[in-house]
Design a protein around this motif. Structure first.
Motif, PDB file in Angstrom:
ATOM      1  N   PRO A 190       2.393  12.655  48.570  1.00  0.00           N
ATOM      2  CA  PRO A 190       1.919  12.191  49.876  1.00  0.00           C
ATOM      3  C   PRO A 190       2.073  10.680  50.012  1.00  0.00           C
ATOM      4  CG  PRO A 190       0.065  12.879  48.486  1.00  0.00           C
ATOM      5  CD  PRO A 190       1.304  13.062  47.684  1.00  0.00           C
ATOM      6  N   GLU A 191       1.999  10.235  51.217  1.00  0.00           N
ATOM      7  CA  GLU A 191       2.219   8.803  51.474  1.00  0.00           C
ATOM      8  C   GLU A 191       1.178   7.957  50.725  1.00  0.00           C
ATOM      9  OE1 GLU A 191       2.232   7.831  55.584  1.00  0.00           O
ATOM     10  OE2 GLU A 191       2.961   5.794  55.257  1.00  0.00           O
ATOM     11  N   ALA A 192      -0.055   8.499  50.624  1.00  0.00           N
ATOM     12  CA  ALA A 192      -1.133   7.716  50.000  1.00  0.00           C
ATOM     13  C   ALA A 192      -1.116   7.790  48.470  1.00  0.00           C
ATOM     14  CB  ALA A 192      -2.486   8.216  50.507  1.00  0.00           C
ATOM     15  N   THR A 193      -0.174   8.506  47.903  1.00  0.00           N
ATOM     16  CA  THR A 193      -0.025   8.781  46.455  1.00  0.00           C
ATOM     17  C   THR A 193      -1.223   9.533  45.870  1.00  0.00           C
ATOM     18  OG1 THR A 193      -0.888   6.662  45.598  1.00  0.00           O
ATOM     19  CG2 THR A 193       1.472   6.762  46.080  1.00  0.00           C
ATOM     20  N   GLY A 194      -2.432   9.118  46.150  1.00  0.00           N
ATOM     21  CA  GLY A 194      -3.615   9.883  45.738  1.00  0.00           C
ATOM     22  C   GLY A 194      -3.830   9.949  44.239  1.00  0.00           C
ATOM     23  N   LEU A 195      -4.026   8.797  43.603  1.00  0.00           N
ATOM     24  CA  LEU A 195      -4.285   8.773  42.157  1.00  0.00           C
ATOM     25  C   LEU A 195      -5.751   8.472  41.892  1.00  0.00           C
ATOM     26  CD1 LEU A 195      -1.244   6.672  40.891  1.00  0.00           C
ATOM     27  CD2 LEU A 195      -1.407   9.144  41.151  1.00  0.00           C
ATOM     28  N   TYR A 196      -6.259   9.018  40.794  1.00  0.00           N
ATOM     29  CA  TYR A 196      -7.640   8.741  40.381  1.00  0.00           C
ATOM     30  C   TYR A 196      -7.658   7.481  39.531  1.00  0.00           C
ATOM     31  CZ  TYR A 196      -8.419  13.418  42.071  1.00  0.00           C
ATOM     32  OH  TYR A 196      -8.483  14.524  42.878  1.00  0.00           O
TER      33      TYR A 196
ATOM     34  N   ASP B 131       6.860  12.025  51.056  1.00  0.00           N
ATOM     35  CA  ASP B 131       6.512  11.369  52.325  1.00  0.00           C
ATOM     36  C   ASP B 131       6.689   9.858  52.177  1.00  0.00           C
ATOM     37  OD1 ASP B 131       5.649  10.855  54.846  1.00  0.00           O
ATOM     38  OD2 ASP B 131       3.618  11.637  54.588  1.00  0.00           O
ATOM     39  N   GLU B 132       7.787   9.363  52.685  1.00  0.00           N
ATOM     40  CA  GLU B 132       8.131   7.938  52.623  1.00  0.00           C
ATOM     41  C   GLU B 132       7.912   7.374  51.215  1.00  0.00           C
ATOM     42  OE1 GLU B 132       6.795   5.670  55.932  1.00  0.00           O
ATOM     43  OE2 GLU B 132       7.084   7.320  57.333  1.00  0.00           O
ATOM     44  N   PRO B 133       8.664   7.892  50.259  1.00  0.00           N
ATOM     45  CA  PRO B 133       8.411   7.523  48.851  1.00  0.00           C
ATOM     46  C   PRO B 133       8.790   6.089  48.514  1.00  0.00           C
ATOM     47  CG  PRO B 133      10.391   8.848  49.006  1.00  0.00           C
ATOM     48  CD  PRO B 133       9.807   8.830  50.370  1.00  0.00           C
ATOM     49  N   THR B 134       9.604   5.447  49.327  1.00  0.00           N
ATOM     50  CA  THR B 134       9.997   4.069  48.997  1.00  0.00           C
ATOM     51  C   THR B 134       9.274   3.048  49.873  1.00  0.00           C
ATOM     52  OG1 THR B 134      11.875   4.232  50.503  1.00  0.00           O
ATOM     53  CG2 THR B 134      12.291   4.733  48.171  1.00  0.00           C
ATOM     54  N   GLY B 135       8.370   3.528  50.713  1.00  0.00           N
ATOM     55  CA  GLY B 135       7.631   2.613  51.598  1.00  0.00           C
ATOM     56  C   GLY B 135       6.810   1.623  50.784  1.00  0.00           C
ATOM     57  N   GLY B 136       7.013   0.356  51.016  1.00  0.00           N
ATOM     58  CA  GLY B 136       6.225  -0.675  50.328  1.00  0.00           C
ATOM     59  C   GLY B 136       6.690  -0.985  48.914  1.00  0.00           C
TER      60      GLY B 136
ATOM     61  N   LEU C 162      14.081  13.680  56.445  1.00  0.00           N
ATOM     62  CA  LEU C 162      13.381  13.804  57.735  1.00  0.00           C
ATOM     63  C   LEU C 162      13.295  12.387  58.283  1.00  0.00           C
ATOM     64  CD1 LEU C 162      10.315  16.150  57.051  1.00  0.00           C
ATOM     65  CD2 LEU C 162      12.521  16.747  58.053  1.00  0.00           C
ATOM     66  N   VAL C 163      14.025  12.124  59.322  1.00  0.00           N
ATOM     67  CA  VAL C 163      14.105  10.757  59.829  1.00  0.00           C
ATOM     68  C   VAL C 163      13.461  10.686  61.209  1.00  0.00           C
ATOM     69  CG1 VAL C 163      15.676   8.876  60.481  1.00  0.00           C
ATOM     70  CG2 VAL C 163      16.214  10.327  58.523  1.00  0.00           C
ATOM     71  N   GLY C 164      12.687   9.645  61.403  1.00  0.00           N
ATOM     72  CA  GLY C 164      12.054   9.448  62.703  1.00  0.00           C
ATOM     73  C   GLY C 164      11.171   8.213  62.657  1.00  0.00           C
ATOM     74  N   GLY C 165      10.773   7.760  63.818  1.00  0.00           N
ATOM     75  CA  GLY C 165       9.920   6.569  63.875  1.00  0.00           C
ATOM     76  C   GLY C 165       8.499   6.888  63.455  1.00  0.00           C
ATOM     77  N   ASN C 166       7.666   5.863  63.485  1.00  0.00           N
ATOM     78  CA  ASN C 166       6.248   6.095  63.170  1.00  0.00           C
ATOM     79  C   ASN C 166       5.643   7.022  64.224  1.00  0.00           C
ATOM     80  OD1 ASN C 166       6.256   4.364  60.962  1.00  0.00           O
ATOM     81  ND2 ASN C 166       5.867   2.571  62.234  1.00  0.00           N
ATOM     82  N   GLY C 167       4.897   8.019  63.766  1.00  0.00           N
ATOM     83  CA  GLY C 167       4.258   8.943  64.697  1.00  0.00           C
ATOM     84  C   GLY C 167       5.200   9.964  65.288  1.00  0.00           C
ATOM     85  N   ALA C 168       6.433  10.091  64.729  1.00  0.00           N
ATOM     86  CA  ALA C 168       7.396  11.043  65.282  1.00  0.00           C
ATOM     87  C   ALA C 168       7.001  12.493  64.972  1.00  0.00           C
ATOM     88  CB  ALA C 168       8.785  10.746  64.715  1.00  0.00           C
ATOM     89  N   GLY C 169       6.267  12.682  63.870  1.00  0.00           N
ATOM     90  CA  GLY C 169       5.882  14.046  63.487  1.00  0.00           C
ATOM     91  C   GLY C 169       6.374  14.423  62.098  1.00  0.00           C
ATOM     92  N   LYS C 170       6.903  13.446  61.349  1.00  0.00           N
ATOM     93  CA  LYS C 170       7.452  13.747  60.011  1.00  0.00           C
ATOM     94  C   LYS C 170       6.349  14.229  59.053  1.00  0.00           C
ATOM     95  CE  LYS C 170       9.009   9.568  59.125  1.00  0.00           C
ATOM     96  NZ  LYS C 170       8.533   8.801  60.288  1.00  0.00           N
ATOM     97  N   THR C 171       5.266  13.470  58.997  1.00  0.00           N
ATOM     98  CA  THR C 171       4.185  13.834  58.077  1.00  0.00           C
ATOM     99  C   THR C 171       3.563  15.166  58.479  1.00  0.00           C
ATOM    100  OG1 THR C 171       3.753  11.515  57.596  1.00  0.00           O
ATOM    101  CG2 THR C 171       1.979  13.047  57.118  1.00  0.00           C
TER     102      THR C 171
END
Lengths: 272, 418
Positions: free
Chosen positions: A84-90, A161-166, A36-45
């Motif tokens: 998810p983009e935030a990974t969400g780990l405890y 969701d953007e798994p390689t971001g950062g 799913l390719v698109g800019g920030n805020g394109a609607g991917k998430t």
């Protein structure tokens, strides 16, 4: 490619006065890696959240297909793994405890989950870190943990969701290799990114989303040839040039976040 | 991704337990939670009832070790002088130069004020007057109430003067062939007043608990549930863990019940810890002579039922409010003052007379549970009251859970302002 596992039909999703997705229709088939390719805020998430049932479409339908039978998207969750983009780990749990928690919620026996986790952890060179507390984990380690967690119950579909971001180069490369391997083994991966080179390298098929609308859907080669461009980047620019659009890219960026913020500060309910 | 590992879909109950277990492990690993939820409630009453008196005793002993100087103005009778002995006092005798009221300090105020150079801590003024008593005196003790040593000097002097006064009274009575008891206590209670109370020690213990338990339960259930409620809802939203959790096949209601069970467990352990600390402290103060409260099995069951219903109600409301909050800070700023909504009625209900109480009290939220706890501990089992508080509390608890469940189904649960 196999039969459709997820069917998105004429889906529109609005938040307050902002339309995040507009009449999007797309199928995701078994055994393919879709970018799913698109800019920030394109609607991917937003689309990914619709695919795992976190959001309900304002109009249109999102359906899962299990054994050739359409099912409600909520019933599909046990067949879906999500990063998810935030990974969400405890932070107070170890990596393995984070993974085990989700696998238990998915109804997976601990031994089975461990066998599977260990196998993928070795591929990510992460097996030595499974019993460490996630507090203080680097972004890459968090991403790997979230990926292992999503895979622990053997899902039919993986939503990333953007798994390689950062991530650093090595970690990003490992994640890409794992995704490609999953695809080669017949798995279905839906992979959100704004990195075109990465999408071209990993994905069998690319879905371009821009300003909440679906602009293109095809293999990298098809997208390039259909636009008459020399490479994917030029093809992307050609497909997302839109003289009629109202929002500038700068205005578009973060518009969904702003819409949520308005909703949140109003404290309004959304449908679910 | 190969083989589907799903063997069987876990039941709602087993998913709830998985969530609860994880949340409890998460709590236990946070030392701040253990400190706030377990150790503080356990230690607070022993600290107040045991450690504080011991500390005050130590302070008093330290004060009594000081040698203090008293200036006695006027003639010092020998029998009073004898009472100054053993009080660690230095007595300086001078003439009484005051003609008017003895309490008027005059120029002596400067001598006594803190920082005075004469190192006199208090001044005792004495003037003998004529009367029919064996002897009669006017006196005043000048001291500086802002100076700890001056206050201590006044206390020791007053103690000596009052002892002397008792002797003077006895001497006067003796001259008239009377004893102290005959003169001052002609209508005398025969025996020990406590013996005349037909209530057993257990009944008295139960009555004492009836004054404490509802307040402890209300205060600690509401306050103990705040931090975990926020952590498991607004906290998860802020940390981004909520989105991943909601992506699992677990129903949101199961997640909510799992979290609710964890918070309720922590709150109950906290309340039980505080009650254990209270009983230990009271038992310690009474030298181990505290009798077990006389509460019947029915009373204990009704008490437990009321505590459980109250916990369901309170925890569900706090979870719902915390879910609605957009951040941890916002949740804290709402839930903190909200505690007063629960504690206020509980405090009020402690003063309501149970004798002839109107039935409608048992319909009002929070009041009904507090009064139910008091009645259960006092051994009052009125079927109308029980039916009213049980049914209304159950209705309030169900309504609170329904509201919490509604909040937990909000679509914006995956989002946060941060």
């Amino acid at each position: 490619m196999g039969e459709a596992l997820l069917k998105v039909a004429d889906v529109t999703k609005t938040f307050a006065d902002v339309t995040a997705l507009s009449t999007v229709s797309v199928d995701f088939n078994a055994g393919e890696v879709v970018g799913l390719v698109g800019g920030n805020g394109a609607g991917k998430t937003t689309l990914l959240r619709l695919l795992c049932g976190l959001y309900q479409p304002s109009t249109g339908t999102v359906r899962g297909i299990v054994d050739e039978n359409p099912v409600d998207i909520h019933k599909m969750r046990e067949h879906v793994g999500v990063v998810p983009e935030a990974t969400g780990l405890y932070a107070r749990l170890t990596a393995w405890e984070n993974i085990r928690y989700h696998s238990r919620l998915n109804g997976i026996d601990d031994d089975m989950a461990w066998t599977r986790t260990e196998r993928f952890a070795k591929l990510l060179n992460f097996d030595q870190d499974l019993h460490r507390s996630t507090r203080g984990f680097s972004r890459g380690m968090r991403q790997k943990t979230a990926l292992l967690r999503a895979l622990s119950h053997g899902p039919k579909i993986l939503l990333l969701d953007e798994p390689t971001g950062g991530l650093d180069v090595t970690s990003a490369r490992m994640v890409r290799k794992l995704v490609r391997k999953l695809g080669d083994e017949g798995g279905t991966v839906i992979y959100s990114t704004h990195n075109l080179a990465e999408a071209q390298q990993v994905c069998d098929r690319i879905v371009i989303i821009h300003n909440g609308t679906l602009r293109a859907d095809g293999s990298p080669a098809e997208l390039i040839s259909s636009t008459g461009c020399d490479d994917l980047e030029e093809a992307y620019v050609a497909l997302t040039e839109d003289v009629s659009r109202i929002d500038s890219p700068a205005e578009n960026e973060g518009r969904i976040a702003r819409a949520w913020r308005r909703l949140l500060t109003r404290g309004g309910d959304s449908s679910d | 991704m190969g083989v589907i590992l799903l063997t069987k879909s876990p039941s709602h109950f087993s998913r709830i337990l998985v969530v609860t277990k994880k949340e409890l492990v998460d709590f236990i690993r946070d030392w701040r939670t253990v400190l706030a939820m377990i150790l503080v409630p356990l230690m607070i009453f022993p600290a107040i009832f045991i450690a504080l008196p011991l500390f005050l005793q130590g302070e008093a002993a330290e004060m009594s070790s000081y040698e203090l100087t008293i200036e006695v103005q006027g003639e010092l009778p020998n029998d009073l002088n004898s009472h100054f002995e053993g009080r660690n006092l230095i007595i300086i005798e001078t003439d009484l130069l005051v003609n008017g009221t003895l309490s008027e300090p005059g120029t002596d105020a400067v001598r006594l004020n803190a920082g005075g150079i004469e190192n006199i801590h208090a001044i005792l003024r004495l003037r003998q007057v004529d009367s029919n008593a064996s002897q009669s005196w006017y006196y005043a003790i000048l001291s500086d109430s802002t100076d700890e040593l001056s206050l201590e000097a006044k206390t020791r002097t007053l103690d000596a003067v009052l002892t002397w006064e008792r002797e003077v009274i006895n001497a006067t009575l003796a001259e008239n062939n009377l004893t102290y008891a005959e003169a001052w206590d002609p209508i005398h209670w025969d025996g020990d007043q406590a013996d005349a109370d037909v209530a057993s020690g257990g009944d008295l213990a139960a009555m004492g608990l009836a004054m404490f338990i509802p307040l402890v339960v209300a205060m600690w259930t509401t306050t103990a549930a705040i931090q975990p409620s926020i952590d498991l809802t607004a906290g998860e939203r802020e940390r981004g863990t909520m989105e991943a959790l909601l992506c699992t096949p677990t129903a949101r209601s199961d997640l909510l019940f799992g979290k609710w069970l964890a918070v309720a467990t922590v709150a109950c352990v906290s309340v039980l810890g505080q009650m254990a600390g209270l009983l230990f402290a009271v038992n310690f103060l009474t030298g181990g002579g505290l009798e077990a409260p006389s509460v019947s099995t029915t009373g204990v069951l009704l008490l437990l039922l009321s505590v459980i219903l109250f916990a369901i109600f309170v925890v569900a409301i706090e979870l719902a409010v915390a879910v609605r909050a957009h951040s941890v800070r916002e949740a804290g700023s709402i839930l903190g003052p909200m505690v007063l909504i629960f504690i206020g009625p509980t405090l009020f209900a402690q003063f309501v007379n149970l004798q002839g109480i109107e039935a409608w009290w048992f319909v009002l939220p929070v009041f009904n549970i507090t009064l139910a706890m008091r009645e259960a501990l006092m051994g009052i089992y009125d079927p109308v009251h029980i039916i009213l508080w049980l049914s209304t509390s159950l209705a309030y608890a169900i309504a609170a859970i329904w509201w919490a469940s509604k909040q937990f189904n909000r679509e914006d649960l995956v989002e946060s302002l941060s």
